[in-house]
Scaffold this motif. Structure first.
Motif, PDB file in Angstrom:
ATOM      1  N   ARG A 190     -20.244  10.359   2.589  1.00  0.00           N
ATOM      2  CA  ARG A 190     -21.266  11.537   3.115  1.00  0.00           C
ATOM      3  C   ARG A 190     -21.261  11.306   4.471  1.00  0.00           C
ATOM      4  NH1 ARG A 190     -24.782  15.020   1.316  1.00  0.00           N
ATOM      5  NH2 ARG A 190     -24.710  14.495  -0.865  1.00  0.00           N
ATOM      6  N   TRP A 244     -19.988  16.337   2.571  1.00  0.00           N
ATOM      7  CA  TRP A 244     -19.275  15.189   1.876  1.00  0.00           C
ATOM      8  C   TRP A 244     -17.961  15.451   1.701  1.00  0.00           C
ATOM      9  CZ3 TRP A 244     -16.943  16.837  -2.431  1.00  0.00           C
ATOM     10  CH2 TRP A 244     -17.355  18.171  -2.973  1.00  0.00           C
ATOM     11  N   THR A 302     -28.967  11.905  -1.632  1.00  0.00           N
ATOM     12  CA  THR A 302     -28.777  11.582  -0.312  1.00  0.00           C
ATOM     13  C   THR A 302     -29.025  10.066   0.034  1.00  0.00           C
ATOM     14  OG1 THR A 302     -31.121  12.014   0.077  1.00  0.00           O
ATOM     15  CG2 THR A 302     -29.457  13.946   0.590  1.00  0.00           C
ATOM     16  N   ASN A 323     -24.219   6.772   0.602  1.00  0.00           N
ATOM     17  CA  ASN A 323     -23.286   7.334   1.540  1.00  0.00           C
ATOM     18  C   ASN A 323     -21.961   7.076   1.517  1.00  0.00           C
ATOM     19  OD1 ASN A 323     -25.572   8.590   3.262  1.00  0.00           O
ATOM     20  ND2 ASN A 323     -26.208   6.726   4.041  1.00  0.00           N
TER      21      ASN A 323
END
Length: 159
Positions: free
Chosen positions: A76, A82, A118, A121
């Motif tokens: 991400r 992403w 979120t 990552n």
């Protein structure tokens, strides 16, 4: 000689207008519903095509020549963007999120990628081509309407 000059009465005019409005309302309701159904079908078809592409990418990497393992990587870059790389191929979308649940057939490992999360990552999974992989669930979720989703499951193995 008697002339007939009656014309249309006010009541006849009101009845005609009310019937016309009722018929036009019914027709427009049916028309609006058909457009909504077409939009839902179109979204479902697009999700099915995207899911087939993702499964094909996993299958292609798993069934490719050689016995070297391949990786599935998720990254991400910010809250919206992403990128998922499967073997040599990459994919990304700003229209939908993916939840990919993979399991090895021998039950030793499982892996989940959720692009709507979120908190994560980056993730990488190395897959051994000799062991069949179970795509327990691949879910595509529309970012604009989270209730609009498509799910598919399959098993990929080398014979």
């Amino acid at each position: 000689m008697i002339k007939n000059n009656q014309g249309i009465t006010l009541i006849e005019l009101l009845v005609t207008i009310s019937l016309s409005l009722t018929i036009m309302g019914l027709i427009s309701g049916v028309l609006m519903q058909s457009f909504r159904s077409m939009e839902i079908s179109d979204t479902h078809i697009k999700f099915r095509q995207e899911a087939n592409i993702i499964i094909s990418m996993i299958s292609g990497a798993h069934l490719s020549a050689g016995s070297d393992p391949y990786t599935i990587t998720y990254q991400r870059s910010n809250s919206e963007d992403w990128v998922m790389t499967i073997g040599e191929n990459s994919l990304s979308s700003q229209n939908y999120d993916i939840r990919l649940e993979l399991k090895s057939s021998n039950g030793t490992s499982s892996f989940v990628i959720d692009t709507s999360s979120t908190t994560v990552n980056s993730q990488t999974l190395t897959i051994n081509k000799k062991i069949p992989i179970i795509v327990h669930k691949l879910t595509l979720i529309n970012k604009k309407d989270r209730t609009n989703k498509f799910e598919i499951s399959t098993i990929i193995s080398r014979l």
